[in-house]
Design a protein around this motif. Structure first.
Motif, PDB file in Angstrom:
ATOM      1  N   GLU A 212      -7.351   9.592   5.209  1.00 22.29           N
ATOM      2  CA  GLU A 212      -7.898  10.100   3.950  1.00 22.29           C
ATOM      3  C   GLU A 212      -6.836  10.139   2.851  1.00 22.29           C
ATOM      4  OE1 GLU A 212     -11.026  10.888   3.091  1.00 22.29           O
ATOM      5  OE2 GLU A 212     -11.739  10.261   5.060  1.00 22.29           O
ATOM      6  N   GLU A 213      -5.585  10.433   3.218  1.00 23.65           N
ATOM      7  CA  GLU A 213      -4.496  10.495   2.240  1.00 23.65           C
ATOM      8  C   GLU A 213      -4.171   9.114   1.667  1.00 23.65           C
ATOM      9  OE1 GLU A 213      -1.229  12.233   4.283  1.00 23.65           O
ATOM     10  OE2 GLU A 213      -2.145  14.205   4.407  1.00 23.65           O
ATOM     11  N   THR A 214      -4.379   8.070   2.468  1.00 23.70           N
ATOM     12  CA  THR A 214      -4.024   6.721   2.029  1.00 23.70           C
ATOM     13  C   THR A 214      -5.172   5.999   1.335  1.00 23.70           C
ATOM     14  OG1 THR A 214      -4.596   5.819   4.201  1.00 23.70           O
ATOM     15  CG2 THR A 214      -2.292   6.446   3.828  1.00 23.70           C
ATOM     16  N   LEU A 215      -6.371   6.598   1.306  1.00 20.39           N
ATOM     17  CA  LEU A 215      -7.499   5.966   0.622  1.00 20.39           C
ATOM     18  C   LEU A 215      -7.410   6.240  -0.872  1.00 20.39           C
ATOM     19  CD1 LEU A 215     -10.510   6.709   3.009  1.00 20.39           C
ATOM     20  CD2 LEU A 215      -9.159   4.627   2.807  1.00 20.39           C
ATOM     21  N   VAL A 216      -6.810   5.318  -1.580  1.00 26.83           N
ATOM     22  CA  VAL A 216      -6.660   5.406  -3.032  1.00 26.83           C
ATOM     23  C   VAL A 216      -7.069   4.061  -3.630  1.00 26.83           C
ATOM     24  CG1 VAL A 216      -4.833   7.139  -2.977  1.00 26.83           C
ATOM     25  CG2 VAL A 216      -4.242   4.724  -2.895  1.00 26.83           C
ATOM     26  N   PRO A 217      -7.549   4.039  -4.877  1.00 27.75           N
ATOM     27  CA  PRO A 217      -7.887   2.761  -5.502  1.00 27.75           C
ATOM     28  C   PRO A 217      -6.696   1.811  -5.487  1.00 27.75           C
ATOM     29  CG  PRO A 217      -8.779   4.552  -6.787  1.00 27.75           C
ATOM     30  CD  PRO A 217      -7.913   5.178  -5.725  1.00 27.75           C
TER      31      PRO A 217
ATOM     32  N   GLY B 226     -15.327  -4.836  10.250  1.00 26.70           N
ATOM     33  CA  GLY B 226     -14.363  -5.917  10.108  1.00 26.70           C
ATOM     34  C   GLY B 226     -14.257  -6.471   8.698  1.00 26.70           C
ATOM     35  N   PHE B 227     -14.965  -5.899   7.726  1.00 31.71           N
ATOM     36  CA  PHE B 227     -14.891  -6.347   6.339  1.00 31.71           C
ATOM     37  C   PHE B 227     -13.555  -5.923   5.740  1.00 31.71           C
ATOM     38  CE2 PHE B 227     -15.546  -5.520   1.795  1.00 31.71           C
ATOM     39  CZ  PHE B 227     -16.013  -6.759   1.377  1.00 31.71           C
ATOM     40  N   LEU B 228     -12.859  -6.875   5.136  1.00 34.05           N
ATOM     41  CA  LEU B 228     -11.589  -6.577   4.478  1.00 34.05           C
ATOM     42  C   LEU B 228     -11.810  -6.572   2.972  1.00 34.05           C
ATOM     43  CD1 LEU B 228      -9.327  -8.884   6.609  1.00 34.05           C
ATOM     44  CD2 LEU B 228      -9.249  -6.416   6.579  1.00 34.05           C
ATOM     45  N   GLY B 229     -11.330  -5.538   2.311  1.00 32.90           N
ATOM     46  CA  GLY B 229     -11.506  -5.443   0.872  1.00 32.90           C
ATOM     47  C   GLY B 229     -10.495  -4.500   0.258  1.00 32.90           C
ATOM     48  N   ARG B 230     -10.517  -4.465  -1.072  1.00 29.09           N
ATOM     49  CA  ARG B 230      -9.615  -3.604  -1.832  1.00 29.09           C
ATOM     50  C   ARG B 230     -10.443  -2.502  -2.467  1.00 29.09           C
ATOM     51  NH1 ARG B 230      -8.188  -3.335  -6.983  1.00 29.09           N
ATOM     52  NH2 ARG B 230      -9.377  -5.187  -7.515  1.00 29.09           N
ATOM     53  N   ILE B 231      -9.972  -1.270  -2.383  1.00 33.12           N
ATOM     54  CA  ILE B 231     -10.693  -0.127  -2.949  1.00 33.12           C
ATOM     55  C   ILE B 231     -10.650  -0.220  -4.468  1.00 33.12           C
ATOM     56  CG2 ILE B 231     -10.777   2.375  -3.179  1.00 33.12           C
ATOM     57  CD1 ILE B 231      -9.602   2.605  -0.394  1.00 33.12           C
ATOM     58  N   VAL B 232     -11.845  -0.177  -5.081  1.00 39.28           N
ATOM     59  CA  VAL B 232     -11.949  -0.211  -6.539  1.00 39.28           C
ATOM     60  C   VAL B 232     -12.209   1.183  -7.083  1.00 39.28           C
ATOM     61  CG1 VAL B 232     -13.264  -1.169  -8.467  1.00 39.28           C
ATOM     62  CG2 VAL B 232     -12.796  -2.585  -6.480  1.00 39.28           C
ATOM     63  N   ASP B 233     -13.116   1.910  -6.402  1.00 41.57           N
ATOM     64  CA  ASP B 233     -13.510   3.228  -6.903  1.00 41.57           C
ATOM     65  C   ASP B 233     -13.880   4.127  -5.728  1.00 41.57           C
ATOM     66  OD1 ASP B 233     -14.177   5.182  -8.856  1.00 41.57           O
ATOM     67  OD2 ASP B 233     -16.295   4.649  -8.684  1.00 41.57           O
TER      68      ASP B 233
ATOM     69  N   LEU C 246     -15.751  -1.271  -2.539  1.00 37.64           N
ATOM     70  CA  LEU C 246     -14.741  -2.233  -2.104  1.00 37.64           C
ATOM     71  C   LEU C 246     -14.980  -3.569  -2.793  1.00 37.64           C
ATOM     72  CD1 LEU C 246     -14.600  -1.616   1.756  1.00 37.64           C
ATOM     73  CD2 LEU C 246     -13.121  -0.681  -0.015  1.00 37.64           C
ATOM     74  N   GLU C 247     -13.887  -4.245  -3.114  1.00 38.23           N
ATOM     75  CA  GLU C 247     -13.958  -5.569  -3.723  1.00 38.23           C
ATOM     76  C   GLU C 247     -13.474  -6.593  -2.714  1.00 38.23           C
ATOM     77  OE1 GLU C 247     -12.518  -7.700  -7.819  1.00 38.23           O
ATOM     78  OE2 GLU C 247     -11.138  -6.320  -6.842  1.00 38.23           O
ATOM     79  N   SER C 248     -14.282  -7.636  -2.498  1.00 40.25           N
ATOM     80  CA  SER C 248     -13.902  -8.697  -1.559  1.00 40.25           C
ATOM     81  C   SER C 248     -12.898  -9.624  -2.231  1.00 40.25           C
ATOM     82  CB  SER C 248     -15.140  -9.485  -1.125  1.00 40.25           C
ATOM     83  OG  SER C 248     -15.613 -10.265  -2.195  1.00 40.25           O
ATOM     84  N   PRO C 249     -12.220 -10.488  -1.479  1.00 41.01           N
ATOM     85  CA  PRO C 249     -11.277 -11.427  -2.087  1.00 41.01           C
ATOM     86  C   PRO C 249     -11.929 -12.359  -3.108  1.00 41.01           C
ATOM     87  CG  PRO C 249     -10.868 -11.286   0.258  1.00 41.01           C
ATOM     88  CD  PRO C 249     -12.120 -10.510  -0.018  1.00 41.01           C
ATOM     89  N   SER C 250     -13.247 -12.599  -2.987  1.00 43.62           N
ATOM     90  CA  SER C 250     -13.930 -13.458  -3.954  1.00 43.62           C
ATOM     91  C   SER C 250     -14.350 -12.696  -5.207  1.00 43.62           C
ATOM     92  CB  SER C 250     -15.155 -14.105  -3.301  1.00 43.62           C
ATOM     93  OG  SER C 250     -16.079 -13.115  -2.924  1.00 43.62           O
TER      94      SER C 250
ATOM     95  N   GLU D 163     -18.200  -6.866  -5.432  1.00 46.31           N
ATOM     96  CA  GLU D 163     -18.036  -5.448  -5.116  1.00 46.31           C
ATOM     97  C   GLU D 163     -19.187  -4.973  -4.247  1.00 46.31           C
ATOM     98  OE1 GLU D 163     -17.480  -3.160  -8.652  1.00 46.31           O
ATOM     99  OE2 GLU D 163     -15.567  -4.112  -9.100  1.00 46.31           O
ATOM    100  N   THR D 164     -18.864  -4.226  -3.191  1.00 44.12           N
ATOM    101  CA  THR D 164     -19.861  -3.654  -2.296  1.00 44.12           C
ATOM    102  C   THR D 164     -19.590  -2.169  -2.138  1.00 44.12           C
ATOM    103  OG1 THR D 164     -18.526  -4.251  -0.370  1.00 44.12           O
ATOM    104  CG2 THR D 164     -20.255  -5.792  -1.014  1.00 44.12           C
ATOM    105  N   ILE D 165     -20.639  -1.433  -1.787  1.00 48.43           N
ATOM    106  CA  ILE D 165     -20.532   0.026  -1.660  1.00 48.43           C
ATOM    107  C   ILE D 165     -20.561   0.391  -0.183  1.00 48.43           C
ATOM    108  CG2 ILE D 165     -21.650   2.208  -2.203  1.00 48.43           C
ATOM    109  CD1 ILE D 165     -22.766   0.822  -4.707  1.00 48.43           C
ATOM    110  N   TRP D 166     -19.637   1.258   0.231  1.00 45.24           N
ATOM    111  CA  TRP D 166     -19.499   1.676   1.633  1.00 45.24           C
ATOM    112  C   TRP D 166     -19.392   3.189   1.704  1.00 45.24           C
ATOM    113  CZ3 TRP D 166     -19.166  -1.902   5.661  1.00 45.24           C
ATOM    114  CH2 TRP D 166     -19.079  -3.238   5.267  1.00 45.24           C
ATOM    115  N   MET D 167     -19.815   3.741   2.835  1.00 45.96           N
ATOM    116  CA  MET D 167     -19.606   5.160   3.094  1.00 45.96           C
ATOM    117  C   MET D 167     -18.151   5.360   3.505  1.00 45.96           C
ATOM    118  SD  MET D 167     -22.446   6.589   2.437  1.00 45.96           S
ATOM    119  CE  MET D 167     -22.080   8.215   3.018  1.00 45.96           C
ATOM    120  N   ARG D 168     -17.595   6.497   3.183  1.00 45.13           N
ATOM    121  CA  ARG D 168     -16.197   6.793   3.506  1.00 45.13           C
ATOM    122  C   ARG D 168     -15.938   6.719   5.012  1.00 45.13           C
ATOM    123  NH1 ARG D 168     -11.904   9.731   0.975  1.00 45.13           N
ATOM    124  NH2 ARG D 168     -13.185  10.034  -0.857  1.00 45.13           N
ATOM    125  N   THR D 169     -16.916   7.111   5.816  1.00 46.46           N
ATOM    126  CA  THR D 169     -16.741   7.101   7.265  1.00 46.46           C
ATOM    127  C   THR D 169     -16.714   5.688   7.843  1.00 46.46           C
ATOM    128  OG1 THR D 169     -19.125   7.388   7.533  1.00 46.46           O
ATOM    129  CG2 THR D 169     -17.758   9.381   7.593  1.00 46.46           C
ATOM    130  N   ALA D 170     -17.126   4.680   7.052  1.00 45.62           N
ATOM    131  CA  ALA D 170     -17.118   3.294   7.533  1.00 45.62           C
ATOM    132  C   ALA D 170     -15.734   2.663   7.432  1.00 45.62           C
ATOM    133  CB  ALA D 170     -18.119   2.450   6.745  1.00 45.62           C
TER     134      ALA D 170
END
Length: 152
Positions: free
Chosen positions: A35-40, A49-56, A64-68, A71-78
Motif C-alpha cells: 500500500e505504501e508503494t502504490l503511488v501514481p 498478470g496485467f502490467l501497467g503504470r498507475i495513473v490515478d 492503470l495505463e497499459s504500454p500502448s 487506461e483501465t480501472i482496477w480494484m486496489r485488491t487486484a
C-alpha cells in the motif's frame, strides 16, 4: 480421559492457532508495504498478470495505463505487486539508420508495403493455362466443388 492426551491436544491446538495468526500477521505486513508503494507513476502487476503504470488512485479504485496507452480501472485488491515490465526500453542503434543519417521508419501494418489498389490492376493468381467457368464461381472444370473427390 488420560491427562497426557488432553495436554497433547491443547498443545496441538495452541500450535495451530500460533501458526495461523503468525501467517495472517505476515500477510498483513506485506499488504501494508504494498500500500505504501502504490503511488501514481509506479509500475504494477495485477493478480491476472496485467502490467501497467498507475495513473490515478481514487479510494479503492486504481486507474492503470497499459504500454500502448489504454487506461483501465482496477480494484486496489487486484494489485499483486509493484513490478517493472519485463521488456527493455526501445533504443535505436546504428543498424536502424540509413546512410544519410535518417532513421528507418517501419509501418505498423502491411498496407504501406504494397501499392494501393488504384495504382495497379488486380492480378490473376491462378496457374497459367487454368480457366474458370464464370457462371459457377469456385467450381472446377469437371463441375465438382473444390476439394471433393470423385467416387469410384
Amino acid at each position: 480421559m488420560d491427562p497426557t492426551l488432553i495436554i497433547f491436544l491443547l498443545l496441538m491446538i495452541g500450535m495451530m492457532w500460533f501458526m495461523t495468526s503468525r501467517g495472517k500477521k505476515r500477510v498483513a505486513a506485506e499488504r501494508a508495504r504494498l500500500e505504501e508503494t502504490l503511488v501514481p507513476g509506479a509500475s504494477v502487476m495485477t493478480i491476472g498478470g496485467f502490467l501497467g503504470r498507475i495513473v490515478d488512485i481514487d479510494g479503492d479504485v486504481i486507474t492503470l495505463e497499459s504500454p500502448s496507452g489504454v487506461e483501465t480501472i482496477w480494484m486496489r485488491t487486484a494489485i499483486k505487486e509493484v513490478k517493472e515490465p519485463p521488456f527493455a526500453a526501445v533504443e535505436t542503434d546504428e543498424s536502424d539508420e540509413r546512410s544519410d543519417g535518417e532513421a528507418v521508419i517501419v509501418p505498423d501494418d502491411a498496407s504501406a508495403l504494397t501499392p494501393d489498389a488504384t495504382d495497379a490492376p488486380a492480378r490473376d493468381v491462378r496457374a497459367p493455362g487454368v480457366e474458370r467457368d464464370a457462371t459457377q464461381p469456385g467450381s472446377d472444370d469437371d463441375g465438382r466443388e473444390p476439394g471433393t473427390t470423385p467416387r469410384a
